[in-house]
Design a protein around this motif. Structure first.
Motif, short mmCIF file in Angstrom:
data_model
loop_
_atom_site.label_atom_id
_atom_site.label_comp_id
_atom_site.label_asym_id
_atom_site.label_seq_id
_atom_site.Cartn_x
_atom_site.Cartn_y
_atom_site.Cartn_z
N GLN A 342 35.72 77.18 52.53
CA GLN A 342 35.67 78.30 51.15
C GLN A 342 35.77 77.41 50.78
N LEU A 343 36.00 77.82 49.34
CA LEU A 343 35.55 77.49 48.04
C LEU A 343 35.91 77.72 46.46
N ILE A 344 37.13 76.99 45.85
CA ILE A 344 37.21 77.32 44.41
C ILE A 344 36.83 76.80 43.11
N ILE A 345 36.73 77.09 42.10
CA ILE A 345 35.98 76.11 41.60
C ILE A 345 36.76 76.97 40.28
N PRO A 346 37.82 76.82 39.43
CA PRO A 346 38.03 76.63 38.29
C PRO A 346 36.53 76.56 37.47
N LEU A 347 36.97 77.37 36.33
CA LEU A 347 35.55 77.21 35.34
C LEU A 347 36.23 76.27 34.05
N ARG A 348 37.81 75.86 34.57
CA ARG A 348 38.13 75.03 33.25
C ARG A 348 37.51 73.39 33.67
N GLU A 349 37.16 73.56 35.06
CA GLU A 349 36.64 71.90 36.00
C GLU A 349 34.97 71.88 35.77
N VAL A 350 34.55 73.15 35.64
CA VAL A 350 32.81 73.03 35.52
C VAL A 350 32.20 72.34 34.15
N SER A 351 31.41 71.17 34.37
CA SER A 351 30.73 70.29 33.01
C SER A 351 28.63 71.02 32.96
N ILE A 352 29.08 71.04 34.21
CA ILE A 352 27.42 71.61 33.79
C ILE A 352 27.19 72.71 35.43
N VAL A 353 26.00 73.31 34.40
CA VAL A 353 25.83 74.32 35.38
C VAL A 353 24.55 74.49 35.45
N GLU A 354 23.69 73.80 36.22
CA GLU A 354 22.52 73.78 35.94
C GLU A 354 21.51 74.76 37.01
N LYS A 355 20.28 75.00 36.77
CA LYS A 355 18.95 75.84 37.58
C LYS A 355 18.25 74.47 38.14
N ALA A 356 18.30 74.55 39.88
CA ALA A 356 17.60 73.68 40.40
C ALA A 356 16.72 73.96 40.17
N ASP A 357 15.30 72.80 40.97
CA ASP A 357 14.07 72.90 41.90
C ASP A 357 13.80 73.89 42.91
N SER A 358 13.40 75.22 42.75
CA SER A 358 13.28 75.42 43.94
C SER A 358 11.89 75.04 44.43
N SER A 359 12.01 75.53 45.74
CA SER A 359 11.55 74.58 47.10
C SER A 359 11.26 75.81 47.86
N SER A 360 10.61 76.30 48.91
CA SER A 360 10.60 76.89 50.36
C SER A 360 11.91 76.47 51.07
N VAL A 361 12.31 75.27 51.00
CA VAL A 361 12.91 75.04 52.21
C VAL A 361 14.98 75.40 51.25
N LEU A 362 14.78 75.36 49.82
CA LEU A 362 15.58 75.51 48.99
C LEU A 362 15.31 76.35 47.68
N PRO A 363 15.32 78.28 47.87
CA PRO A 363 15.13 78.75 47.82
C PRO A 363 16.35 79.55 46.43
N CYS A 364 15.34 78.68 45.20
CA CYS A 364 16.88 79.72 43.88
C CYS A 364 17.76 79.56 44.15
N PRO A 365 17.66 77.50 44.07
CA PRO A 365 19.22 76.81 43.99
C PRO A 365 19.51 76.98 42.27
N VAL A 366 20.77 76.79 42.43
CA VAL A 366 22.43 76.53 41.51
C VAL A 366 23.25 75.48 41.54
N SER A 367 23.08 74.45 40.80
CA SER A 367 24.31 73.42 40.65
C SER A 367 24.95 73.52 39.74
N ILE A 368 26.41 72.94 40.63
CA ILE A 368 27.54 73.14 39.88
C ILE A 368 28.04 72.08 39.97
#
Length: 1217
Positions: A342-368
């Motif tokens: 289980q994971l809780i990420i408050p937006l006040r703690e977020v510094s970067i949200v980015e779309k990572a490179d997609s691949s067959s192993v990791l489709p449509c990833p998002v890094s926070i």
């Protein structure tokens, strides 16, 4: 309503033509209205059972042409009135126009275009008023519900379902309508109609069960009956909606906040077929509640959406399947497998949200990425671009002033990167307050420190307090020698285990919460980390981070205020863990006082409840003041809802849940414990204090660890484990006391052998210890066995049980309130117990109706459960008028609303436009069961100005007595010298002043002499009321004649009084200070020595009413009587407004003029004496009133209105074609 033209091939099938002309035909569907025979019954049954448009449209208009066999349906209507309006419009506007067309095809095209244009115009006008429209079928169902059950427009339909209602052994197929406040059912089968309306506030039990008699049915229970519904298309969906609506109703009974509409619920973009917007809002509310409960978030958090995804767990080197949740302040993840991650990420703690490179192993990833250098990788997202955009939108709205533990200076580079917009796939939160030079940033702390003393001087709470920086245990252990024993080494090993966990899973709000975290909690949280982890697992850390400075400001506002809550807090401060040395001095007591007082000020609906002091004192041992305050907020408002209100509803609900769990897991013990009545006794103390008051402190605090991580299920598990361990001994108990002793001694010997804290004596153990104490029980073994034996409990199952028990508990509290009200009013009214109970139910029903649909005052004003039982339910003037017309014996035709309004103003003591049950019964009892004098007093008061509110002081006192000396009457016996008290000169015992004060507060008994005089205008209104009061009496003419006689007599008495008063005014200036002396000659001349009696006799003689003066002849008397009789007979059939002043006022010169005599007045004694001379009036006012028949008629009135409403559409009026 007009509809888009539809082809109809068979115009005569199942329809009857009622009107026709060369171009249009008005038809009625068979089965509606009179006649129809067997075919009509079959069609009517099909229309109810089948989901077709004909079910709600019994009338239609067809377009026809002479040469065509095809008809066009252009209008339909649910009532004759509606369809007749359309027919008249067609005849007036189209018939003459289309008669000049030569081609039938042109006629059809023209009419279809005209109807389409009308529909388009109607939709355009409605678009501005209603932003979101449900589909036509749902709107028709809502109209039908209002028509069938007599509901106003304020009653909103949530959804409707086809089902069977079991009436006896016969199922009746029909439609179940679920509205916000009512459950309704309607069925029409073969001429037999079934109508059912159940308010949600009357539901005591709601169950979904499957038996041989009722397969897969829903049982709805009220106090008096049970209803079974079956044959649902989707019974789970229906039952969930029923639960939601019943829960809202129970919350309305519990507090007034539930009446406020939640306007911030999210609305889906697409309109679902046959589902109302309200249904979607309720579904969204249920999702929000589950979301907040799962992740321990704040009450105002709103779920924006969720999607399936995978999360990369670096510590396990694997992807976990689960769901990602996005709300306005948080990003949360929950694994599909329970307790995996289980994971809780408050937006006040977020510094970067980015779309990572997609691949067959990791489709449509998002890094926070977060400010504490943690990175989270989500993949397999279906709509990644939209997700990133939503997170970006929420980040732009995130407040800038909440930073957690991260230094602002370390993020200046990120802000600069965002301002340059070099990375299009990255999202950075903008924080304008960080763009400052390092010199300014470094100088800010020094300047704030310099002025710290001046700012904090005189404040009750400031950062300089020891308890503002450290927990109480840290303050008392910091000077002690270092312990190197085995227990201390065990504690250090625990700390080392948590340090490894933090390094692997992260620390703070964004920590990965896994099964490993749960194991560490079950093994006991180290004392140094306990406060930090309590804040983290409970969600209180988020509350504190988003409300900086809130607690300090609240303390300053609350300290110094005096209320019932603060008095109770002061009384219990020294009872809070007195065995612990932290609360044996003023520092701990002061911190506890500040926290409890601040919370009572924050939440007045709870204020302070016993057991809050025990829980808060434990929180202060491991947390600072502010942290303990926010933990208390989470505890009282989220984790233990309704536990600490005035009626401890939440604890009673969980008591019922515990009994249900005992019956399921320990059935044999449950039966025996129910006979002894032990479960209801033990569970309250266990749950209210989380075992802190019944178990040694070092052991109970471990249960608190588990509670903040797992929730209430841990308390249920441990309670069941305690009963299981003592089952053999409890089964041999013969009374409640023996069972309580066994359980008490067992809990006293639950020990924590790993604690490093100095032993704390347990007072409860000292009281229950015997010669042979039972063996010690290791608390870790108790917790472990509770998970092994009862770990199958799930939070959602407990919530289902809580819902069922909440219905029972709140309805039981309502029954208790009714009994208390009836007992209280038995001494203040002449009604019987049965009559008071029925009147209470009627009054409560009117009150709840006003809360649902009332427009004159808000629900918050109407409903206040914090008030005493007698004052909780209140109605406004319109509802009072309805009850008055139905129950009051004084009905005056068209004059009844006026009389009702007068009584309402008289009873409304605080002038808030609402009357409570006590005031209502006081007025009604005086009319129904008072003697003649009491009834006449009430009638007399009704015609005095509403401003004279002191005349009701004999009924009840509502104005509190003040201690101000200036407010006391000059002759008051409660007087004292303030200077003597201040100088300590002969100070009397305080009990003497309390007795004098209590005597002064006692209301003085009102006598008839205390009533003010009535002027001529008020007397005219009284006469109008009396003239209209006897219209349906058997002795109507005798009563009218008596009223005319009494009115004439009182008019002359008023004239006499006027002359007498004028005579007094004339004689006073002559000899203001002389004592009147009798005339020795006894001459009948006006002089200063006349006595008052002589003046009265002379005035009466002048008015020709006494034999001492000029008498009227017999003929004049006969004439006068005949005129009075004529006036009464001629006006007996008129309304009050038709009775002119000169008709009532007979025998005086002033009566013929339109102006009123300001000097004319009479007293109540004169009215009473005059009425006593007429036997018909005496018999009328002495007669007792049977209120039972009126109440029965009032209770049946709602059902009658529904029958009339549903039958009115079936009536067939004869209209010429």
């Amino acid at each position: 309503m007009w509809i888009q033209p539809e082809e109809v091939l068979l115009a005569g099938a199942l329809w009857v033509s009622e009107r026709a002309n060369p171009f249009f035909v008005l038809q009625r569907r068979k089965g509606h209205g009179r006649g129809g025979g067997l075919s009509g019954l079959l069609v009517g049954t099909l229309d109810v059972v089948l989901d077709s448009s004909a079910r709600v449209a019994p009338y239609r208009i067809l377009l026809q042409t002479a040469d065509s066999q095809i008809y066009w349906n252009i209008a339909c209507g649910s009532s004759r009135k509606e369809i007749t309006e359309h027919w008249d419009w067609l005849e007036s506007n189209l018939l003459q126009t289309i008669s000049i067309f030569d081609n039938d095809e042109d006629i059809t095209t023209f009419v279809k275009g005209k109807i389409s244009g009308i529909i388009a115009e109607e939709n355009r006008l409605k678009q501005g008023e209603e932003q979101e429209e449900d589909c036509g079928k749902f709107r028709e169902a809502e109209l039908k519900m209002r028509k069938l059950f007599g509901m106003p427009e304020e009653e909103k339909l949530v959804n409707y379902y086809s089902c069977s209602y079991w009436k006896g052994r016969v199922p009746r197929q029909g439609w179940l309508y679920l509205s916000v406040n009512h459950l309704c059912f309607y069925s029409f089968l073969l001429g037999k109609e079934v109508t059912l309306v159940v308010p949600w506030t009357e539901v005591t039990q709601l169950e979904k069960n499957a038996t041989l008699v009722f397969p897969e049915s829903v049982r709805v229970s009220t106090r008096h009956t049970e209803h079974f519904f079956s044959m649902f298309l989707n019974i789970n969906d229906t039952f969930k909606l029923m639960e939601q609506l019943a829960s809202i109703a129970m919350r309305q009974l519990l507090d007034n906040e539930a009446f406020a509409a939640d306007l911030s619920l999210p609305k889906p973009c697409k309109t679902l077929k046959n589902v109302s917007a309200l249904k979607r809002d309720l579904d969204a509310r249920a999702k929000n509640e589950r979301y907040r409960m799962t992740f321990r978030l704040m009450q105002d958090e709103r779920l924006d959406g969720h999607t399936d995804c995978t999360l990369w767990m670096p510590f396990a080197k694997m992807h976990v399947v689960g769901q990602l949740f996005i709300s306005n302040n948080y990003i949360c993840f929950n694994s599909r497998e329970e307790d995996l991650c289980q994971l809780i990420i408050p937006l006040r703690e977020v510094s970067i949200v980015e779309k990572a490179d997609s691949s067959s192993v990791l489709p449509c990833p998002v890094s926070i990425s977060t400010k504490n250098k943690m990175n989270f990788l989500f993949a397999n997202l279906k709509d990644r671009d939209f997700l990133v955009q939503r997170i970006s939108d929420f980040l732009q709205r995130t407040p800038d002033n909440t930073w957690g533990d991260t230094s602002p200076l370390s993020l200046i580079g990120h802000s600069v990167c965002h301002s340059c917009h070099k990375c299009s796939d990255k999202v950075f939160p903008v924080h304008s307050d960080l763009l400052m030079c390092p010199q300014a940033a470094s100088s800010a702390p020094s300047s704030s420190t310099a002025g710290c003393e001046s700012v904090h001087r005189g404040r009750h709470y400031h950062p300089g307090l020891p308890t503002a920086r450290q927990a109480l245990l840290q303050l008392y252990h910091q000077d002690g020698p270092e312990d190197l024993g085995p227990k201390a080494m065990k504690e250090k090993m625990k700390e080392e285990g948590w340090s490894l966990h933090f390094s692997e899973f992260g620390r703070g709000v964004c920590m990965y919460r896994t099964s490993r975290t749960r194991e560490l909690v079950l093994n006991g949280i180290p004392e140094r980390l306990r406060g930090e982890l309590w804040l983290l697992f409970s969600g209180a850390q988020n509350e504190m981070a988003t409300h900086p400075g809130y607690y300090g400001d609240l303390v300053e506002q609350a300290m110094g205020l005096c209320s019932l809550a603060t008095e109770e807090i002061e009384r219990d401060l020294h009872r809070s863990m007195p065995e612990h040395r932290a609360f044996q001095n003023e520092m701990g007591i002061a911190a506890l006082r500040r926290v409890l007082t601040a919370y009572a000020h924050r939440n007045p609906s709870i204020g302070y409840c016993q057991a809050m002091n025990i829980v808060t004192s434990v929180l202060l041992l491991y947390c600072t003041e502010e942290e303990a305050f926010w933990l208390l907020v989470v505890l009282c408002e989220r984790m233990l809802p309704d536990y600490y209100n005035t009626r401890v509803v939440g604890a009673l609900v969980d008591q019922g849940v515990f009994e249900e769990l005992t019956r399921a897991f320990l059935p044999l013990l449950y039966e025996h414990m129910q006979e002894l009545g032990v479960i209801s006794t033990i569970s309250l103390s266990w749950f209210l204090t989380l075992f802190l008051s019944v178990m040694p402190f070092d052991s109970a605090v471990l249960l608190v660890d588990c509670f903040f991580y797992e929730g209430i299920k841990v308390i249920f598990q441990v309670a069941l484990a305690v009963l299981h361990d003592n089952m053999d001994a409890l089964l041999t108990c013969s009374d409640e006391g023996e069972a309580m002793t066994i359980l008490g001694r067992y809990l006293d010997n639950v020990v924590n052998k790993q604690t490093v804290a100095p032993p704390t004596p347990h007072l409860h153990a000292l009281l229950t210890s015997g010669e042979d104490p039972p063996p010690e029980v290791d608390v870790f073994e108790l917790i472990r066995s509770s998970y092994e034996k009862f770990g199958s409990l799930r939070a959602d199952v407990i919530e289902q049980m809580r819902f069922r028990q909440r219905l029972k508990v709140i309805q039981s509290l309502e029954d208790t309130a009714k009994r208390s009200v009836v007992r209280a009013m038995m001494t203040e009214s002449a009604f019987s117990i049965k009559e008071l109970e029925d009147l209470y139910c009627l009054f409560k029903s009117k009150h709840m109706t006003g809360c649902y649909w009332g427009a004159s005052s808000s629900a918050v004003q109407r409903h206040d459960p914090s008030l005493p039982y007698l004052e909780q339910y209140r109605i406004d003037s319109a509802q009072f008028s309805h009850l008055y017309s139905a129950l009051a014996p004084w009905t005056c035709g068209g004059h009844t609303p006026c009389l009702s309004a007068r009584l309402f103003r008289l009873l409304d003591q605080n002038q808030d436009g609402l009357v409570n049950f006590k005031e209502f019964i006081t007025g009604l009892s005086g009319m129904c069961h008072g003697d003649m004098t009491e009834k006449l007093k009430l009638l007399y008061k009704l015609h005095l100005p509403p401003g004279n509110r002191h005349i009701l002081q004999s009924l009840y006192q509502t104005v509190p007595c003040r201690l101000s000396l200036s407010d006391r009457p000059p002759d008051s016996t409660f007087t004292y010298s303030l200077t003597n008290v201040l100088d300590n000169e002969k100070v009397k015992d305080y009990r003497y002043y309390l007795r004098m004060w209590a005597k002064e507060k006692e209301p003085k008994r009102e006598t008839i002499k205390d009533l003010p005089r009535m002027n001529q205008e008020q007397f005219i209104e009284l006469c109008k009321t009396l003239y209209n009061m006897f219209s349906e009496e058997p002795l109507e003419q005798e009563l009218y004649h008596s009223i005319a006689t009494v009115a004439s007599l009182l008019l002359r008495i008023g004239e006499v009084g006027k002359k007498f008063n004028n005579g007094i005014k004339k004689t006073e200036p002559l000899a203001p200070a002389q004592t009147p002396t009798p005339n020795p000659q006894g001459e009948d001349t006006l002089g200063e020595g006349w006595s008052n009696e002589r003046q009265v006799c002379q005035a009466l003689a002048d008015a020709q009413l006494e034999p001492g003066g000029l008498q009227a002849s017999d003929e004049e008397t006969k004439d006068d009587t005949s005129v009075s009789s004529y006036s009464v007979v001629s006006t007996s059939s008129l309304q009050c407004e038709d009775i002119a002043d000169d008709t009532v006022l007979i025998g005086s010169e002033q009566r013929r003029s339109s102006t009123l005599d300001v000097d004319w007045s009479i007293t109540f004694e004169q009215v009473l004496a005059s009425l006593l001379t007429e036997p018909p009036l005496v018999d009328y006012f002495e007669r007792k009133v049977d209120i039972q028949s009126k109440m029965a008629a009032c209770q049946a009135q709602r059902a009658v209105e529904r029958q009339i409403s549903s039958a009115s559409d079936n009536e067939l009026t004869q209209n010429s074609v």
